[in-house]
Write a protein that holds these residues in place. Structure first.
Motif, mmCIF file in Angstrom:
data_model
loop_
_atom_site.group_PDB
_atom_site.id
_atom_site.type_symbol
_atom_site.label_atom_id
_atom_site.label_comp_id
_atom_site.label_asym_id
_atom_site.label_seq_id
_atom_site.Cartn_x
_atom_site.Cartn_y
_atom_site.Cartn_z
ATOM 1 N N ASP A 39 -41.683 -78.713 37.784
ATOM 2 C CA ASP A 39 -42.459 -79.770 37.137
ATOM 3 C C ASP A 39 -43.965 -79.546 37.212
ATOM 4 N N LYS A 43 -46.289 -79.590 33.924
ATOM 5 C CA LYS A 43 -47.418 -80.516 33.790
ATOM 6 C C LYS A 43 -48.702 -79.759 33.422
ATOM 7 N N LEU A 54 -49.676 -86.622 31.499
ATOM 8 C CA LEU A 54 -48.642 -87.654 31.535
ATOM 9 C C LEU A 54 -48.193 -87.908 32.963
ATOM 10 N N SER A 55 -48.011 -89.173 33.285
ATOM 11 C CA SER A 55 -47.472 -89.515 34.613
ATOM 12 C C SER A 55 -45.963 -89.337 34.631
ATOM 13 N N SER A 56 -45.340 -89.465 33.453
ATOM 14 C CA SER A 56 -43.890 -89.257 33.336
ATOM 15 C C SER A 56 -43.591 -88.629 31.988
ATOM 16 N N TYR A 57 -42.696 -87.641 31.988
ATOM 17 C CA TYR A 57 -42.308 -86.985 30.738
ATOM 18 C C TYR A 57 -41.162 -87.701 30.039
ATOM 19 N N LEU A 58 -40.440 -88.520 30.759
ATOM 20 C CA LEU A 58 -39.280 -89.209 30.199
ATOM 21 C C LEU A 58 -39.734 -90.322 29.266
ATOM 22 N N SER A 60 -39.478 -93.747 27.643
ATOM 23 C CA SER A 60 -38.881 -95.000 28.110
ATOM 24 C C SER A 60 -38.225 -95.766 26.971
ATOM 25 N N GLU A 175 -31.650 -89.242 26.388
ATOM 26 C CA GLU A 175 -32.518 -88.536 27.332
ATOM 27 C C GLU A 175 -33.546 -87.737 26.521
ATOM 28 N N TYR A 177 -37.608 -86.132 26.464
ATOM 29 C CA TYR A 177 -38.772 -85.757 27.264
ATOM 30 C C TYR A 177 -39.927 -85.309 26.374
ATOM 31 N N ASP A 193 -37.117 -80.591 38.771
ATOM 32 C CA ASP A 193 -36.692 -81.827 39.439
ATOM 33 C C ASP A 193 -36.491 -82.957 38.437
ATOM 34 N N THR A 194 -37.245 -82.925 37.344
ATOM 35 C CA THR A 194 -37.167 -83.988 36.334
ATOM 36 C C THR A 194 -36.115 -83.702 35.274
#
Length: 422
Positions: A39, A43, A54-58, A60, A175, A177, A193-194
């Motif tokens: 990750d 990033k 980005l704080s999160s790639y997923l 929402s 899912e 990303y 990990d993500t």
């Protein structure tokens, strides 16, 4: 566009998707880095190439809901209808497992199993491609793939195009990303990990994505290394020059390396189409791209007969083929090599790109000689089933053992004979 006689055409110019040595080195370095640092590397490359942090790639659920608010309701309905057409077409490709039984007790068969997981790459950049989502996801869904992961490069605002998210939701993707480029391919292939790894990666992309897919092939499966888009049009004197020119330009505007070719038996049509292409180019928003494509990879060939024209088409093995001739249906049997065949005046190529149902992920660069459009079978694997009864093995043991010894494999022979020693 230069008009040539078929007999004068030595070869068809195509752009080869092999990349430079520098590009291949860059891709390999990115893949190795993602495999090592996961990750953290993803990033850094996202910040470098996509210019966003980005704080999160997923993606929402809230982002998906917001996407529906940003897409016109009529366009949402069009996406839904297109998805239904695509799903219906691919459902007809489904095959069942099967078994046959012989009188001596032998049972032979084939077990069809969907892949466990598939990663779908959706291009980003200046354009949004919801059609790419539908064409890559829905065959996997119909095949029975349980985990379908979508990746796509984010814009500088850290978001994916709203229409892409709507298409993903309508196709059943859960899912998603915000990752693109070679780093996305590496994450799908080897996991972080993500993002957990997948078994197969499909979907188009730029040269770095194509080279990354080539690099990870073998550790995971891929669909194909897709080259720039192509169209060949087989036309006679009954075709209308303005329509043929528009269809040629529909591919030319894709990419400066796209290939647009007319093969016709009519010199008059050839001259009219050449003039019409120049006229229509002036009106295109993507004029610069289309002009470069036509200049470098466009061609018009005049054949002496329909047989000669069809032979030329089969040599081309184009991604898209339009047949705009009198009694067009009568020539289908003579076409041996084409990714998708559009028959008649009212079947222009964009019908297949977006709405009709057949897949628009097609073989390019002449590979239609030996490969097929993306389909349900690309997301399934087959296992052979073999059940020999005692009677069947007794009847054939000597032949099997003899064949094994022919190849110098004594243990193979004994594995059969050991069962009848006592």
């Amino acid at each position: 566009m230069i008009i040539q006689k078929v007999s004068d055409a030595v070869s068809i110019k195509r752009s080869v998707e092999s990349g430079t040595e520098e590009q291949r080195s860059v891709v390999k370095a990115i893949i190795d880095d993602v495999r090592t640092r996961g990750d953290e590397a993803v990033k850094e490359y996202t910040e470098k190439f996509d210019r966003t942090s980005l704080s999160s790639y997923l993606v929402s659920a809230e982002e998906v809901e917001e996407a529906y608010e940003r897409v016109d309701a009529e366009l949402v309905d069009i996406i839904r209808e297109a998805a239904a057409n695509i799903q219906s077409f691919h459902e007809k490709q489904l095959h069942n497992s099967w078994m046959t039984t012989e009188k001596n007790g032998t049972i032979l068969g084939q077990k069809i199993t969907p892949l466990d997981s598939v990663g779908v790459y959706v291009p980003g950049g200046l354009a949004a491609y919801p059609s790419s989502v539908l064409m890559n996801v829905l065959p996997a869904k119909v095949a029975g793939v349980e985990r379908i992961v979508m990746v796509s490069p984010p814009g500088q605002n850290g978001k994916l195009p709203a229409a892409v998210l709507v298409a993903a939701k309508e196709a059943g993707v859960k899912e998603i990303y915000k990752v693109g480029g070679a780093q996305a391919i590496a994450a799908l292939a080897y996991g972080t990990d993500t993002i957990k790894p997948v078994d197969k990666i499909v979907g188009p992309g730029n040269i770095y994505v194509a080279l990354a897919k080539r690099e990870v092939f073998g550790d995971v499966d891929i669909d194909m290394i897709a080259g720039p888009s192509e169209i060949a049009i087989l036309a006679d004197s009954t075709a209308r020059a303005n329509e043929v020119a528009a269809d040629l330009l529909s591919q030319a505007e894709h990419d400066e390396r796209a290939c647009s070719v007319l093969v016709t038996t009519s010199e008059t049509l050839a001259e009219e189409v050449a003039s019409e292409v120049l006229r229509q180019l002036e009106e295109l928003p993507r004029k610069e791209i289309a002009s470069k494509s036509i200049q470098d990879f466009g061609a018009i060939y005049v054949a002496n007969s329909m047989d000669e024209a069809i032979n030329t088409i089969n040599q081309l093995a184009p991604e898209h083929l339009e047949i705009i001739v009198e009694n067009a249906m009568g020539y289908i049997g003579q076409i041996k090599h084409a990714g998708a065949i559009f028959i008649g005046r009212f079947s222009p190529e964009p019908v297949g790109d977006y709405f009709a149902g057949p897949n628009h992920v097609l073989p390019t660069n002449g590979t239609a000689r030996f490969s097929s459009p993306l389909n349900v079978e690309d997301f399934q694997k087959k296992s052979s089933l073999i059940v020999y009864s005692e009677q069947a093995l007794r009847e054939n043991k000597d032949k099997i053992a003899a064949f094994a010894r022919l190849e110098g494999l004594e243990a193979h022979a004994r594995a059969v004979e050991e069962r009848f020693k006592s």
